[in-house]
Design a protein around this motif. Structure first.
Motif, mmCIF file in Angstrom:
data_model
loop_
_atom_site.group_PDB
_atom_site.id
_atom_site.type_symbol
_atom_site.label_atom_id
_atom_site.label_comp_id
_atom_site.label_asym_id
_atom_site.label_seq_id
_atom_site.Cartn_x
_atom_site.Cartn_y
_atom_site.Cartn_z
ATOM 1 N N ARG A 129 0.865 -1.178 0.000
ATOM 2 C CA ARG A 129 0.000 0.000 0.000
ATOM 3 C C ARG A 129 0.898 1.223 0.000
ATOM 4 O O ARG A 129 1.804 1.334 0.824
ATOM 5 C CB ARG A 129 -0.910 0.003 1.224
ATOM 6 N N LEU A 130 0.639 2.145 -0.937
ATOM 7 C CA LEU A 130 1.483 3.323 -1.110
ATOM 8 C C LEU A 130 0.691 4.598 -0.864
ATOM 9 O O LEU A 130 -0.514 4.633 -1.094
ATOM 10 C CB LEU A 130 2.053 3.369 -2.528
ATOM 11 N N GLY A 131 1.391 5.637 -0.437
ATOM 12 C CA GLY A 131 0.791 6.951 -0.294
ATOM 13 C C GLY A 131 1.877 8.009 -0.269
ATOM 14 O O GLY A 131 2.863 7.877 0.453
ATOM 15 N N PRO A 132 1.732 9.071 -1.064
ATOM 16 C CA PRO A 132 2.734 10.137 -1.068
ATOM 17 C C PRO A 132 2.734 10.885 0.252
ATOM 18 O O PRO A 132 1.758 10.847 1.010
ATOM 19 C CB PRO A 132 2.279 11.044 -2.213
ATOM 20 N N ILE A 133 3.824 11.574 0.533
ATOM 21 C CA ILE A 133 3.932 12.428 1.724
ATOM 22 C C ILE A 133 4.191 13.844 1.242
ATOM 23 O O ILE A 133 5.053 14.072 0.396
ATOM 24 C CB ILE A 133 5.060 11.958 2.660
ATOM 25 N N THR A 134 3.432 14.789 1.810
ATOM 26 C CA THR A 134 3.591 16.200 1.485
ATOM 27 C C THR A 134 3.774 16.978 2.775
ATOM 28 O O THR A 134 3.000 16.806 3.726
ATOM 29 C CB THR A 134 2.360 16.733 0.729
ATOM 30 N N ILE A 135 4.813 17.823 2.805
ATOM 31 C CA ILE A 135 5.093 18.659 3.972
ATOM 32 C C ILE A 135 5.089 20.107 3.510
ATOM 33 O O ILE A 135 5.857 20.487 2.627
ATOM 34 C CB ILE A 135 6.440 18.287 4.613
ATOM 35 N N GLY A 136 4.222 20.922 4.107
ATOM 36 C CA GLY A 136 4.085 22.320 3.721
ATOM 37 C C GLY A 136 5.270 23.164 4.157
ATOM 38 O O GLY A 136 6.055 22.787 5.036
ATOM 39 N N SER A 137 5.391 24.327 3.552
ATOM 40 C CA SER A 137 6.483 25.254 3.851
ATOM 41 C C SER A 137 6.524 25.608 5.330
ATOM 42 O O SER A 137 5.489 25.669 6.007
ATOM 43 C CB SER A 137 6.311 26.537 3.029
ATOM 44 N N ASP A 138 7.722 25.838 5.831
ATOM 45 C CA ASP A 138 7.981 26.293 7.203
ATOM 46 C C ASP A 138 7.607 25.272 8.270
ATOM 47 O O ASP A 138 7.499 25.615 9.444
ATOM 48 C CB ASP A 138 7.281 27.632 7.467
ATOM 49 N N ALA A 139 7.433 24.018 7.891
ATOM 50 C CA ALA A 139 7.151 22.965 8.868
ATOM 51 C C ALA A 139 8.458 22.426 9.427
ATOM 52 O O ALA A 139 9.503 22.468 8.773
ATOM 53 C CB ALA A 139 6.351 21.838 8.226
#
Length: 180
Positions: A123-133
């Protein structure tokens, strides 16, 4: 239920995303160089990852011990810090906004297995981290996690799902404990 690991098959829809020669060069040469502790410097690490398809903004600092599974599935914004022993296990894409800090020993995991399936399906899922985190030391992000802009993931937290912009989360499972 009995796990039947001999029944595991890579899903036909999944691909490593690069030709065999590129993957071989990455795993045989690129990856060991990237993680090498005896080679100081950040600029050459950025250039190495870019050479293998990563999109990395200017002003980024990459430390020794950094591990990246597939550079061609990595996008890093401007002025990010990726610390010692951070592991970007990106079977699926990982996207970091600008000025993101991944502290020591963070683990970003984009692939897992279905423990309810005898064949242990991937099972796959992308990871996204917003700016300034800021993802603090030893934090773990599960497949499909989205960290909002300006959020803080505390030391050793385990995150699955969404973290709102500006939130501070901690624990296992991570819960919101305040705002930045």
């Amino acid at each position: 239920m009995i796990q039947q690991l001999d029944r595991y098959r890579t899903p036909p829809s999944w691909s490593p995303g690069a030709p065999l020669l590129v993957r071989s060069l990455w795993f045989g040469l690129g990856s060991p160089l990237l993680s090498a502790r005896w080679l100081p410097g950040s600029a050459w690490r950025v250039a190495l990852l870019r050479g293998f398809g990563a999109r990395i903004g200017s002003g980024c600092r990459l430390k020794p011990g950094l591990r990246v599974k597939f550079p061609w599935r990595l996008q890093v914004g401007q002025s990010c810090w990726l610390a010692e022993d951070a592991w970007l296990d990106n079977l699926a894409p990982i996207t970091l906004g600008d000025r993101v800090c991944l502290s020591q020993g963070t683990y970003l995991c984009t692939g897992n297995h279905n423990f309810r399936s005898p064949g242990f399906d991937l099972r796959l899922g992308p990871i996204t981290i917003g700016s300034d985190a800021w993802i603090a030391a030893r934090a773990v992000l599960a497949p499909g996690t989205v960290i909002g802009a300006g959020a803080v993931v505390a030391l050793g937290a385990v995150v699955s799902g969404q973290v709102p912009a500006g939130a501070i989360v901690r624990g296992n499972p991570a819960v919101v404990v305040g705002e930045r």
